[in-house]
Design an enzyme around this catalytic site. Structure first.
Site, PDB file in Angstrom:
ATOM      1  N   GLY A 286      88.242 -50.593  70.526  1.00 35.91           N
ATOM      2  CA  GLY A 286      87.500 -50.521  71.770  1.00 35.91           C
ATOM      3  C   GLY A 286      86.201 -49.747  71.573  1.00 35.91           C
ATOM      4  O   GLY A 286      86.004 -49.078  70.564  1.00 35.91           O
ATOM      5  N   CYS A 287      85.312 -49.849  72.561  1.00 32.71           N
ATOM      6  CA  CYS A 287      83.992 -49.210  72.441  1.00 32.71           C
ATOM      7  C   CYS A 287      84.131 -47.691  72.490  1.00 32.71           C
ATOM      8  O   CYS A 287      83.614 -46.978  71.620  1.00 32.71           O
ATOM      9  CB  CYS A 287      83.077 -49.711  73.543  1.00 32.71           C
ATOM     10  SG  CYS A 287      83.774 -49.646  75.212  1.00 32.71           S
ATOM     11  N   TYR A 288      84.856 -47.166  73.484  1.00 34.96           N
ATOM     12  CA  TYR A 288      85.035 -45.708  73.574  1.00 34.96           C
ATOM     13  C   TYR A 288      85.779 -45.165  72.355  1.00 34.96           C
ATOM     14  O   TYR A 288      85.370 -44.149  71.778  1.00 34.96           O
ATOM     15  CB  TYR A 288      85.793 -45.345  74.847  1.00 34.96           C
ATOM     16  CG  TYR A 288      85.027 -45.476  76.136  1.00 34.96           C
ATOM     17  CD1 TYR A 288      83.857 -44.763  76.364  1.00 34.96           C
ATOM     18  CD2 TYR A 288      85.492 -46.295  77.162  1.00 34.96           C
ATOM     19  CE1 TYR A 288      83.170 -44.869  77.567  1.00 34.96           C
ATOM     20  CE2 TYR A 288      84.812 -46.402  78.376  1.00 34.96           C
ATOM     21  CZ  TYR A 288      83.655 -45.687  78.572  1.00 34.96           C
ATOM     22  OH  TYR A 288      82.997 -45.791  79.766  1.00 34.96           O
TER      23      TYR A 288
END
Lengths: 345, 345, 345, 345
Positions: free
Chosen positions: B150-152
């Site tokens: 995921g991005c985070y």
């Protein structure tokens, strides 16, 4: 104290309207209705009003039942949806201020052409008043049904009216290049108002077919005394609110900027909400106010005159003008509850 | 030249992925599928690609039929929708890079807890590889199924990994305060990503319950060799793209900023896409790149170390990392097709 | 009617202050001074006030001569520039509300440490009152010199005060991750506030060394009764106004979210401008208002409590709070002239 | 490989230019000079290039000494500052591409009228070539000195050229209403480009007096074969980059939209960077590309034709076009190093 009802209170225009009325010294808001948020607390829909506005949204049917309680009904519903309740309201002696386009176009054929529906209440058209106070204050004073102008028409007509009255320009040459913030596209989610689709970009839309064209042409033609066609091209730019209308008209003979400024200052001498400005307007100067700023330039090289006007699309372009109309209809101070102004940034 | 297919090609991550692959010297894109835009020309969905990308979107069923044509399948679909086709692809010897969360969480009980569904393909979990190349390059090289982070988590794990490895800090004290641009909320219209609702405001969301928490904790715990809970709080800010992760960890004993910088530089010495920066990162410095910038500060007064990382949520946080994984899986230069960088403003 | 003077009236805080005072029923603004715009019409500097504010800016020397005319002097000047005139004003019995940092720090050694100058008027420090009405209302009522709090400290202290009073948390664990709009950087042109440098990006700044840290620690320590160090990390985000403070504190023992909500509601029961909200605050809900919204979450997994507060940095964080202090000092209704609220979008 | 030097490399146009050249397969950048940042590492000025560009900025004097090393000199300096070095360069057989306005206006009297200075190098004007490749490719091929067009003129001239060639319209009626992002105002801090002054507002500027008017009129007149005056009104809107030019021309006789589309498609048939689009252009579709999108609408009601063009002001409007010119001058593929395109959002 007069009693008001609002239908369509949860859109952006409705929200602004409710807040203005809520802060108005002479108003008691009896009910607000909403299609999407019936039975929700208003402060659930707009949490900024938490502890300030404790009302709940009601549905349309309940709103109709409450008509006898009120003196004036505001509609901030989309056009085409409001006909039944407006008739009921008027029949019961309730004045109506309609923020939709339903009663702005006097000629039902023109209405049909631009809105693709047969006007279902033609008989109401002849008594409805186009609610641009700077042009129709006396009619508004006596009106039972006021059609509140669109945001683009408000900026465009106020920019052009003094010039159209004068016989100095070639009215077949009018071009209005308008720029609006995204709130003008409404609160309903759609791809075209998604943040990442609008932000950091600009586009024209509804080119040559935007419905506000009909409204602007009707009023410009009335002012001129003859039928006029003009070009109106709206653009969406990445900011929340504000409209800038850049208007181009060809001069029939030489006129100085100075004399045009006098023309405009005379025309709007008694109008609190119109400011003729030496600097050309910026939307931030009128943001969150009911003002319309207008600046003028003559381009000697091309014999064109340029008029730029700026308004807040949600206030002077919608909710503020509706309150201004109400103030006139009920004999209040025209500026009552409308003296707020932008505190930029 | 290897042949690739993309399912979910019309979301923001899918769009970025397609564009990166389209510009990749070793790739032939065989098909792209879309739920919402099946049978539309891709350049109708994203007109910026007009004259560049002439492909049409196909539907899922057609995509499944074309699996035999391709070497690798990318999915940029929402989590929970991709299980059937992924199994088919793997059974036919097609490698898979999944940008969704479906195969990131190794423990199916943890997956169930955070995603509220029973994992339907548990047997695939043990062979899936968490596709963070800076930690798992060798595993990715041999992987058949890569779960793209995921991005985070990408921003958070890269910021914390070297510190977690060292035994210098109290890992029970980890707080990650993350800020993301609105594209992270996706392209699907909803009130929460309407321009006028997001613009000129900031908010925290999914506080204490954001699903990326599970992913970050899994990887931080693996690095540490023991189970760790941490606080992860995401915020949405009014810009299109970029994530800034501000990470707080309490020192167990005094460490100088200099020694922490050495620690980080050593850890990422061979990593092209990680930059350890003396100035603290700003998202605009990595925008439209596959880079992750990391800066470090020690607050002697509070014995806390602060690590700030910045990535582009759609590139290193999604599409770029997927291409980086593909490059590794197929023995290409890791940086192939990923050397673009932001040209601010 | 009391008579007021403003020095530093053309910065953003000064502008907001002037507008609030201009709309205040009990105030007569006698003069406004400006370094950069002395002898300019105020509506030249801020054209939005054209036809509303017809005053001219005067210079500092002229302002000093006019001190005998006024009851209260507001300063919105940068810190370190105001000492001479403040002394003159106080000696002439003029009350002073200072929006700068000059009199916020009681301990002149701490002041020197953070501001790198010897405090030139130490003797005034002991009688100055820190102007956070929710904590010091009684002292403000009697004060001659009020040091108006900084924007970040206002948001941070209001978020933490009830929790600090309770003995439930580990106060050595306080972390404040704050996010501010760009107007907080002031109106003076510099590379760091140029549009294309700020827009579409986010960054932390003054990390571990922001001067507001001293101010926050002073007040938190006072509330706690013992010296506390905390971490305060400010970020700049691309919007005009608003501060969101995300505060992290470790629980010493289990507490329910409900009991924390009761704690906060009790603490602020009589405070009009503080709203304890069940939904977590967004800056748009308080924009252009003097409100501070506060929301609370307990993260059981990590035994941390999260408090998020939102203010408008220019109103509750500066000009609005200054007016609130004036209202208290002169026995007016505390909310006089401060009931406006954001009308988003 | 050819060797290039850049003077004025730290402004926005210079930065874009350096990055494009840095990624150009046939280019070796020998030096970059900067007034404000001489002797600074370029990656200190623009940290996004950290680890990519390791060069230092040199001063003007040093740049002059290095002229013998290079084949072509780019200037991204403000107009009026570049005359001395350009003469030196040309005398040494170095080709020059000037991004400033110094050599765009062929008639030195017109130059003097709009730029208020006597042109100091008139003798160079007759051999300088206006660097709009879509009009002057052959001349550019042989040019020693290319005057790279302005951003507004590039969008405006490309939008109007095919129509001007045809004898179908009344050329005295041309109006160009242009909208630009803030990067067009440059990187130098001034009140007019401070974030909070630009954000959430729109304004027209340099109305009837913008210098690009002279440049547009020169080229339109050349295309038409007779002197034409036109109206050009630029606006600044709150986004980083992009120009949308909305052009209005009155038809002399009825023409269908279809025939106008054919006219435009024929005119630009061989031009890679011009796209004639059925949908009206949006700036985000060309952002970060060297493309110019053009769309056309006929308004039968008013006998006006509307042409809307969109470019990236820093790429096709400056740096990209400069590289395109270089490619032509040195016999490279015209698209070399210019195939990047926006990856919105």
């Amino acid at each position: 104290m007069i009693k008001v009802g609002i239908v369509g209170a949860t859109g952006y225009a409705g929200q602004q309207l409710l807040w203005l009325l809520f802060n108005h010294s002479k108003i008691d808001v009896c009910f607000l209705s909403s299609y999407n948020y019936a039975n929700s607390a208003y402060s659930q829909v707009y949490p900024q009003y938490n502890t300030f506005i404790n009302k709940y949204c009601i549905d349309m049917q309940t709103a109709e039942k409450k008509l006898p309680m009120i003196d004036v009904l505001f509609s901030a519903l989309p056009h085409g949806k409001f006909f039944p309740i407006i008739e009921k309201a008027l029949n019961q002696g309730v004045k109506v201020i309609d923020l939709s386009a339903d009663f702005r176009i006097k000629d039902s054929n023109v209405f049909k052409k631009w809105y693709q529906i047969e006007h279902p209440k033609k008989y109401l058209l002849k008594n409805s008043v186009y609610g641009l106070p700077e042009l129709y204050k006396e009619k508004i004073r006596k009106a039972k049904l006021v059609a509140n102008p669109g945001c683009y028409p408000t900026a465009s007509i106020l920019a052009l009216a003094p010039l159209v009255n004068s016989q100095l320009v070639d009215l077949s040459s009018i071009i209005i290049d308008a720029k609006s913030g995204i709130s003008g596209a409404g609160r309903k989610p759609k791809l075209s108002n998604v943040f990442s689709e609008c932000n950091e970009s600009i586009r024209a839309y509804s080119v040559t077919c935007h419905r506000h064209t009909a409204e602007i042409e009707q009023e410009i033609s009335n002012l001129y005394g003859d039928k006029i066609n003009l070009s109106f091209i709206p653009h969406l730019i990445p900011m929340n609110r504000g409209i800038l209308a850049t208007c181009y008209v060809t001069l029939k003979k030489n006129i100085s900027e100075e004399s045009l400024y006098s023309l405009y200052e005379d025309f709007y001498r008694d109008e609190y909400f119109v400011r003729i400005t030496s600097k050309l307007p910026e939307t931030k100067w009128v943001k969150r106010s009911n003002l319309c700023d207008i600046g003028i330039r003559v381009d000697k090289r091309t014999s064109k005159v340029l008029i730029i006007s700026a308004i807040d699309n949600l206030i002077k372009g919608a909710a503020g003008q509706a309150v201004q109309n109400m103030n006139i209809m009920f004999g209040f101070e025209e500026t009552e509850g409308l003296k707020l102004i932008s505190i930029t940034p």
